[in-house]
Design a protein around this motif. Structure first.
Motif, PDB file in Angstrom:
ATOM      1  N   GLN A   1       0.797  -1.229   0.000  1.00  0.00           N
ATOM      2  CA  GLN A   1       0.000   0.000   0.000  1.00  0.00           C
ATOM      3  C   GLN A   1       0.831   1.281   0.000  1.00  0.00           C
ATOM      4  OE1 GLN A   1      -3.027  -0.123   3.025  1.00  0.00           O
ATOM      5  NE2 GLN A   1      -4.303  -1.562   1.877  1.00  0.00           N
ATOM      6  N   PRO A   2       1.900   1.399   0.797  1.00  0.00           N
ATOM      7  CA  PRO A   2       2.690   2.635   0.740  1.00  0.00           C
ATOM      8  C   PRO A   2       3.329   2.864  -0.627  1.00  0.00           C
ATOM      9  CG  PRO A   2       3.178   1.399   2.739  1.00  0.00           C
ATOM     10  CD  PRO A   2       2.375   0.490   1.859  1.00  0.00           C
ATOM     11  N   LEU A   3       3.625   1.792  -1.338  1.00  0.00           N
ATOM     12  CA  LEU A   3       4.231   1.900  -2.660  1.00  0.00           C
ATOM     13  C   LEU A   3       3.227   2.349  -3.708  1.00  0.00           C
ATOM     14  CD1 LEU A   3       6.474   1.367  -4.760  1.00  0.00           C
ATOM     15  CD2 LEU A   3       5.832  -1.062  -4.695  1.00  0.00           C
ATOM     16  N   LEU A   4       1.980   1.894  -3.580  1.00  0.00           N
ATOM     17  CA  LEU A   4       0.985   2.124  -4.627  1.00  0.00           C
ATOM     18  C   LEU A   4       0.158   3.381  -4.373  1.00  0.00           C
ATOM     19  CD1 LEU A   4      -0.275  -1.544  -5.178  1.00  0.00           C
ATOM     20  CD2 LEU A   4       1.664  -0.363  -6.230  1.00  0.00           C
ATOM     21  N   GLN A   5       0.820   4.449  -3.960  1.00  0.00           N
ATOM     22  CA  GLN A   5       0.147   5.708  -3.690  1.00  0.00           C
ATOM     23  C   GLN A   5       0.330   6.671  -4.860  1.00  0.00           C
ATOM     24  OE1 GLN A   5      -1.812   6.332  -0.855  1.00  0.00           O
ATOM     25  NE2 GLN A   5      -1.453   4.130  -0.596  1.00  0.00           N
ATOM     26  N   ALA A   6      -0.718   7.473  -5.130  1.00  0.00           N
ATOM     27  CA  ALA A   6      -0.659   8.439  -6.221  1.00  0.00           C
ATOM     28  C   ALA A   6       0.511   9.404  -6.027  1.00  0.00           C
ATOM     29  CB  ALA A   6      -1.969   9.213  -6.302  1.00  0.00           C
ATOM     30  N   GLY A   7       1.216   9.672  -7.108  1.00  0.00           N
ATOM     31  CA  GLY A   7       2.362  10.568  -7.093  1.00  0.00           C
ATOM     32  C   GLY A   7       3.694   9.857  -7.054  1.00  0.00           C
ATOM     33  N   ASN A   8       3.721   8.590  -6.633  1.00  0.00           N
ATOM     34  CA  ASN A   8       4.973   7.849  -6.596  1.00  0.00           C
ATOM     35  C   ASN A   8       5.440   7.517  -8.008  1.00  0.00           C
ATOM     36  OD1 ASN A   8       5.071   7.866  -3.822  1.00  0.00           O
ATOM     37  ND2 ASN A   8       4.240   5.802  -3.583  1.00  0.00           N
ATOM     38  N   ARG A   9       6.747   7.619  -8.212  1.00  0.00           N
ATOM     39  CA  ARG A   9       7.345   7.203  -9.487  1.00  0.00           C
ATOM     40  C   ARG A   9       7.915   5.807  -9.297  1.00  0.00           C
ATOM     41  NH1 ARG A   9      12.254   7.816 -12.536  1.00  0.00           N
ATOM     42  NH2 ARG A   9      13.280   8.697 -10.702  1.00  0.00           N
ATOM     43  N   VAL A  10       7.574   4.897 -10.201  1.00  0.00           N
ATOM     44  CA  VAL A  10       7.894   3.481 -10.013  1.00  0.00           C
ATOM     45  C   VAL A  10       8.442   2.863 -11.294  1.00  0.00           C
ATOM     46  CG1 VAL A  10       6.195   3.127  -8.169  1.00  0.00           C
ATOM     47  CG2 VAL A  10       5.490   2.868 -10.560  1.00  0.00           C
ATOM     48  N   ASP A  11       9.135   1.769 -11.101  1.00  0.00           N
ATOM     49  CA  ASP A  11       9.573   0.925 -12.214  1.00  0.00           C
ATOM     50  C   ASP A  11       8.534  -0.179 -12.387  1.00  0.00           C
ATOM     51  OD1 ASP A  11      11.890  -0.015 -14.053  1.00  0.00           O
ATOM     52  OD2 ASP A  11      11.373  -1.806 -12.902  1.00  0.00           O
ATOM     53  N   LEU A  12       8.129  -0.436 -13.622  1.00  0.00           N
ATOM     54  CA  LEU A  12       7.018  -1.346 -13.905  1.00  0.00           C
ATOM     55  C   LEU A  12       7.432  -2.445 -14.866  1.00  0.00           C
ATOM     56  CD1 LEU A  12       4.511   1.532 -14.608  1.00  0.00           C
ATOM     57  CD2 LEU A  12       4.287  -0.036 -12.662  1.00  0.00           C
ATOM     58  N   LEU A  13       7.011  -3.648 -14.555  1.00  0.00           N
ATOM     59  CA  LEU A  13       7.084  -4.763 -15.496  1.00  0.00           C
ATOM     60  C   LEU A  13       5.660  -5.232 -15.737  1.00  0.00           C
ATOM     61  CD1 LEU A  13       8.686  -6.850 -17.150  1.00  0.00           C
ATOM     62  CD2 LEU A  13       8.753  -8.281 -15.085  1.00  0.00           C
ATOM     63  N   TRP A  14       5.195  -5.099 -16.984  1.00  0.00           N
ATOM     64  CA  TRP A  14       3.820  -5.469 -17.349  1.00  0.00           C
ATOM     65  C   TRP A  14       3.859  -6.755 -18.154  1.00  0.00           C
ATOM     66  CZ3 TRP A  14       1.281  -5.951 -22.139  1.00  0.00           C
ATOM     67  CH2 TRP A  14      -0.134  -6.031 -22.073  1.00  0.00           C
ATOM     68  N   ARG A  15       2.974  -7.683 -17.794  1.00  0.00           N
ATOM     69  CA  ARG A  15       2.873  -8.956 -18.512  1.00  0.00           C
ATOM     70  C   ARG A  15       1.412  -9.270 -18.792  1.00  0.00           C
ATOM     71  NH1 ARG A  15       6.960 -11.160 -14.683  1.00  0.00           N
ATOM     72  NH2 ARG A  15       8.910 -11.537 -15.831  1.00  0.00           N
ATOM     73  N   ALA A  16       1.157  -9.825 -19.980  1.00  0.00           N
ATOM     74  CA  ALA A  16      -0.187 -10.275 -20.351  1.00  0.00           C
ATOM     75  C   ALA A  16      -0.055 -11.296 -21.463  1.00  0.00           C
ATOM     76  CB  ALA A  16      -1.063  -9.108 -20.797  1.00  0.00           C
ATOM     77  N   ARG A  17      -1.054 -12.160 -21.578  1.00  0.00           N
ATOM     78  CA  ARG A  17      -1.013 -13.159 -22.650  1.00  0.00           C
ATOM     79  C   ARG A  17      -1.238 -12.493 -23.995  1.00  0.00           C
ATOM     80  NH1 ARG A  17      -4.501 -16.741 -25.166  1.00  0.00           N
ATOM     81  NH2 ARG A  17      -6.284 -16.020 -23.937  1.00  0.00           N
ATOM     82  N   LEU A  18      -2.173 -11.524 -24.041  1.00  0.00           N
ATOM     83  CA  LEU A  18      -2.448 -10.773 -25.261  1.00  0.00           C
ATOM     84  C   LEU A  18      -2.363  -9.285 -24.959  1.00  0.00           C
ATOM     85  CD1 LEU A  18      -5.539 -12.753 -26.647  1.00  0.00           C
ATOM     86  CD2 LEU A  18      -3.158 -12.922 -27.423  1.00  0.00           C
ATOM     87  N   ASP A  19      -2.033  -8.506 -25.960  1.00  0.00           N
ATOM     88  CA  ASP A  19      -1.828  -7.074 -25.778  1.00  0.00           C
ATOM     89  C   ASP A  19      -3.086  -6.381 -25.254  1.00  0.00           C
ATOM     90  OD1 ASP A  19      -0.148  -4.628 -26.239  1.00  0.00           O
ATOM     91  OD2 ASP A  19      -1.814  -4.148 -27.569  1.00  0.00           O
ATOM     92  N   GLU A  20      -4.269  -6.847 -25.674  1.00  0.00           N
ATOM     93  CA  GLU A  20      -5.501  -6.179 -25.272  1.00  0.00           C
ATOM     94  C   GLU A  20      -5.957  -6.547 -23.862  1.00  0.00           C
ATOM     95  OE1 GLU A  20      -6.753  -9.620 -28.072  1.00  0.00           O
ATOM     96  OE2 GLU A  20      -5.139  -8.105 -27.918  1.00  0.00           O
ATOM     97  N   HIS A  21      -5.300  -7.493 -23.204  1.00  0.00           N
ATOM     98  CA  HIS A  21      -5.669  -7.887 -21.855  1.00  0.00           C
ATOM     99  C   HIS A  21      -5.231  -6.843 -20.833  1.00  0.00           C
ATOM    100  CE1 HIS A  21      -5.939 -12.486 -22.837  1.00  0.00           C
ATOM    101  NE2 HIS A  21      -6.876 -11.764 -23.427  1.00  0.00           N
ATOM    102  N   LEU A  22      -5.893  -6.854 -19.659  1.00  0.00           N
ATOM    103  CA  LEU A  22      -5.515  -5.950 -18.578  1.00  0.00           C
ATOM    104  C   LEU A  22      -4.067  -6.168 -18.174  1.00  0.00           C
ATOM    105  CD1 LEU A  22      -6.217  -3.900 -16.311  1.00  0.00           C
ATOM    106  CD2 LEU A  22      -6.987  -5.855 -14.944  1.00  0.00           C
ATOM    107  N   GLY A  23      -3.664  -7.396 -17.994  1.00  0.00           N
ATOM    108  CA  GLY A  23      -2.287  -7.712 -17.626  1.00  0.00           C
ATOM    109  C   GLY A  23      -2.000  -7.472 -16.160  1.00  0.00           C
TER     110      GLY A  23
END
Length: 252
Positions: free
Chosen positions: A45-67
């Motif tokens: 929760q402390p990490l996922l607060q609005a305004g924080n700058r983060v490094d992201l790794l996104w994965r999904a089976r298909l591009d149109e999926h939420l992932g």
């Protein structure tokens, strides 16, 4: 499919018992959503607060999926911004503005500017000027950019003092004087990237951008000025005496 990017958190919402859907503005992939498993835990929760700058790794089976997102901290700005009403409403205003853009549509210039604005959101003397410059940039990205380069009537590039409410183009002081009551004021700081502005000039700038947001964005979509923007302008007035404009269409 997967990609790695950096992003600034705009908001979260609950998903199931333990997870969260994260909304971020990324550098290369635009405004993007993804599921964070365990995102409602005390650790996350402390990490996922609005305004924080983060490094992201996104994965999904298909591009149109939420992932799904894997998230690591870069700059934890939220703790610094939490105690400032100006910063909180400013951040909500910026997030609302970015939601006007299509999801996953890259806007790297907006991303860079967003990071700069967030660095100063807890300083009311700078926050108003930076947010209104962001609004000018956003209007351009939405296809409703203001042409402030020269006078619409004479072609002059000096003493630009007004903006035509019909065309969104600058007008010089002499050319616009006969119709000054119908014109929108053009604060000079919007013409110079490094020029600082007083509270009155910032208020005039918000009237200018607010008029064109109402005409081109809010009214066609059937809603009024977002509450967060009104609250942000109210916070600026409390911190910066002399800022009396309300930022809405009444400036016209």
């Amino acid at each position: 499919m997967e990609w790695r990017d950096e992003g600034i958190i705009l908001g979260t919402r609950r998903h199931g018992e333990t997870s969260a859907i994260l909304e971020v503005m990324t550098r290369l992939h635009g405004r993007h959503l993804g599921l964070v498993r365990g995102g409602r835990s005390r650790k996350q929760q402390p990490l996922l607060q609005a305004g924080n700058r983060v490094d992201l790794l996104w994965r999904a089976r298909l591009d149109e999926h939420l992932g799904t997102f894997q998230v690591e901290a870069l700059d934890l700005n939220a703790a610094r911004l939490f105690d400032s009403a100006c910063a909180i409403y400013g951040l909500q205003t910026l997030a609302g503005h970015l939601r006007l853009l299509p999801e996953r549509d890259p806007h790297e210039r907006l991303y860079e500017t967003l990071g700069l604005v967030i660095d100063h959101l807890d300083d009311p003397a700078a926050a108003g000027e930076l947010v209104v410059r962001f609004e000018v940039m956003l209007l351009d990205e939405l296809g409703f950019g203001l042409d402030l380069s020269e006078c619409a009537a004479t072609g002059s590039r000096v003493d630009l003092a007004y903006v035509s409410p019909k065309s969104g183009r600058a007008v010089s002081r002499d050319a616009g004087e006969p119709w000054r009551d119908r014109m929108l004021v053009l604060p000079s700081f919007l013409l110079e990237p490094g020029q600082r502005a007083d509270a009155s000039a910032v208020a005039q700038a918000f009237l200018l951008t607010g008029f064109f947001f109402s005409r081109h964005v809010y009214e066609p979509r059937g809603f009024g000025e977002p509450e967060a923007r009104s609250a942000f302008l109210g916070a600026l007035r409390r911190h910066r005496p002399g800022a009396h404009a309300d930022g809405g269409e009444s400036a016209a």
